[in-house]
Design an enzyme around this catalytic site. Sequence first.
Site, short mmCIF file in Angstrom:
data_model
loop_
_atom_site.label_atom_id
_atom_site.label_comp_id
_atom_site.label_asym_id
_atom_site.label_seq_id
_atom_site.Cartn_x
_atom_site.Cartn_y
_atom_site.Cartn_z
N TYR A 32 0.83 -1.21 0.00
CA TYR A 32 0.00 0.00 0.00
C TYR A 32 0.86 1.27 0.00
O TYR A 32 0.42 2.32 -0.41
CB TYR A 32 -0.89 0.05 1.25
CG TYR A 32 -2.20 -0.68 1.14
CD1 TYR A 32 -2.26 -2.01 0.77
CD2 TYR A 32 -3.39 -0.03 1.43
CE1 TYR A 32 -3.46 -2.68 0.69
CE2 TYR A 32 -4.60 -0.69 1.36
CZ TYR A 32 -4.63 -2.01 0.99
OH TYR A 32 -5.84 -2.66 0.93
N LYS A 79 3.43 -15.26 2.66
CA LYS A 79 3.58 -15.99 1.39
C LYS A 79 5.08 -16.20 1.21
O LYS A 79 5.68 -15.76 0.23
CB LYS A 79 2.93 -15.17 0.25
CG LYS A 79 2.86 -15.88 -1.09
CD LYS A 79 1.80 -16.96 -1.14
CE LYS A 79 1.89 -17.73 -2.46
NZ LYS A 79 1.04 -18.92 -2.49
N ASP A 138 -2.72 -18.25 0.98
CA ASP A 138 -3.75 -18.97 0.20
C ASP A 138 -4.39 -20.05 1.06
O ASP A 138 -5.61 -20.25 1.05
CB ASP A 138 -3.17 -19.52 -1.11
CG ASP A 138 -1.81 -20.20 -0.96
OD1 ASP A 138 -1.22 -20.16 0.15
OD2 ASP A 138 -1.34 -20.79 -1.95
N ASP A 167 -6.20 -7.01 4.51
CA ASP A 167 -7.36 -6.37 3.87
C ASP A 167 -8.27 -7.44 3.27
O ASP A 167 -9.48 -7.46 3.50
CB ASP A 167 -6.86 -5.42 2.77
CG ASP A 167 -8.01 -4.78 2.01
OD1 ASP A 167 -8.96 -4.32 2.67
OD2 ASP A 167 -7.96 -4.77 0.76
N ASP A 187 -12.16 -9.12 4.79
CA ASP A 187 -13.43 -9.08 4.05
C ASP A 187 -13.99 -10.49 3.97
O ASP A 187 -15.17 -10.73 4.15
CB ASP A 187 -13.23 -8.55 2.62
CG ASP A 187 -13.61 -7.09 2.48
OD1 ASP A 187 -13.42 -6.34 3.45
OD2 ASP A 187 -14.11 -6.71 1.39
C1 IPM Z 1 -10.23 -1.30 4.40
C2 IPM Z 1 -10.53 -0.71 3.05
C3 IPM Z 1 -9.38 0.20 2.63
C4 IPM Z 1 -8.12 -0.65 2.53
C5 IPM Z 1 -9.61 0.98 1.32
C6 IPM Z 1 -10.87 1.82 1.37
C7 IPM Z 1 -8.42 1.81 0.94
O1 IPM Z 1 -10.76 -1.71 2.12
O2 IPM Z 1 -10.06 -0.52 5.35
O3 IPM Z 1 -10.18 -2.53 4.51
O4 IPM Z 1 -7.88 -1.27 1.51
O5 IPM Z 1 -7.38 -0.68 3.50
MG MG Z 2 -10.81 -3.67 2.92
#
Ligand code: IPM
Ligand code: MG
Length: 356
Positions: A142, A190, A222, A246, A250
Site C-alpha cells: 500500500y 507468502k 492462500d 485487507d 473481508d
Molecule cells: C479497508 C478498506 C481500505 C483498505 C480501502 C478503502 C483503501 O478496504 O479498510 O479494509 O484497503 O485498506
Molecule cells: Mg478492505
Amino acid sequence: MAYKIAVLPGDGIGPEIVAQAKKVCDAITKKFGHEFEYTEALVGATAIDQVGDPYPADTHELCMNSDAVLFGAIGHPKFDNDPSAKVRPEQGLLKMRKTLGLYANLRPVNTFKSLIHKSPLKTELVDGADFMCIRELTGGIYFGRPQGRSEDGQTAYDSCVYTAEEIERIIRLGFEYAGKRRKKLTIVDKANVLATSRLWREIGQKVAPDYPDIEVEYMFVDNAAMQIITWPKRFDVMVTENMFGDILTDEASVISGSMGMLPSASIGVHTSVFEPIHGSYPQAAGKNIANPCATVLSAAMMFEYAFGMMKEGALIREAVDQSLEAGVVTEDIADGKKAYSTSEVGDWLAEYIEKA
Ligand code: IPM
Ligand code: MG
C-alpha cells in the site's frame, strides 16, 4: 475532564452510521458520568469536493489533538470508475493511517447467536468462531515505492516493502494479544514466493522464544483464505501484512452473517481510530437503511481500547446482542421480516443503554 473525540463521518452511509454511534456514546457517557467533546472534520470524497484534499491539514490537526477518532467510511463511485483521477478518497485514508502512525488494525471476527443462520457457512462450522485478525496498516504494498507507470504507460508497478522494525512491532503485538486470549498465534505470509514474507517469518522465529507460552504457527495466505471458511474455529489470533489482512478480513466478515457487523480499531503512535470494516455503501447513502452495528461496535472498541472502560464497552455489546435478539435490525439481516431503519436501530440501542 472531557475526552476529545474527532468525528470523521466521510462518504456514503458514513454520516448516518456515525450519527447512531454518537447516540450510543451519548447514552453511555450519560449513564456512566463521562464527558465527551465531539468535533467533526472532513475526510474522503466529501473533503475532495469541499476543499480539494481527501485528508485536509485541519482534519489531521484535529486527530492529532484528540483522544480517539470515530470514523465512518470513505469512497465514491465517481472515483472508482475513473482510474485516471488524480486525487482519490482512499488516499485520504492511507495518509491518515500513515501520518497518525496507525500501524495495527485489530479486526475481531465473531458470530452472533441470533445471526448464525445468516452466515453463508454451515452453522456447525461457524458457531463459536472467534478470532482476532491483526493487520499491519502502514507498510507493505500500500505504501511501498516506487509505484507507478513506465513512460509509455504500458507497464505498471507497485512495491511491497517492509523493514524488520515494522514487522517486529506488529508480530510482538500479535504475541501479546494471543497471550490475553487462547494463546495461539498464526502468522500469515507468502514466504514460498515473497522476500518480504520471508523476512516476516524470520522475525517470527526470532521473537517466538520470548513468548514461550504461545503456540505459534506459520501459514501461507492462500491456505489461510481456505481455512477461514472451512475451519474458522481453529484460529485465535492471526497477524499478517497490510494487503493480506485487507483481503482476509473481508472474507472473514461473512462468517458473522453480515459485513455490517464487524468493527475495527486502528491503534498506533499518536491516537487511535475506530471504524467499521465495511465501505461507504454508496447505493444506500441517504436512505437510512444501512446497518449501524459495525460502527456502534467500533465505538465499543473505543471505550475499551482507547479509554480502558470495559463495562461501558460490554454494555454496548450487550445492547447490540439484544437488538439482534429482539429483531430490531436493518434490512441486510432482517431476513424477510420487518426491517428497521438505521436511525431506529440507533434509537433502540441508546434507549436500551439508558434503561439498563
Ligand atoms: C479497508 C478498506 C481500505 C483498505 C480501502 C478503502 C483503501 O478496504 O479498510 O479494509 O484497503 O485498506
Ligand atoms: Mg478492505
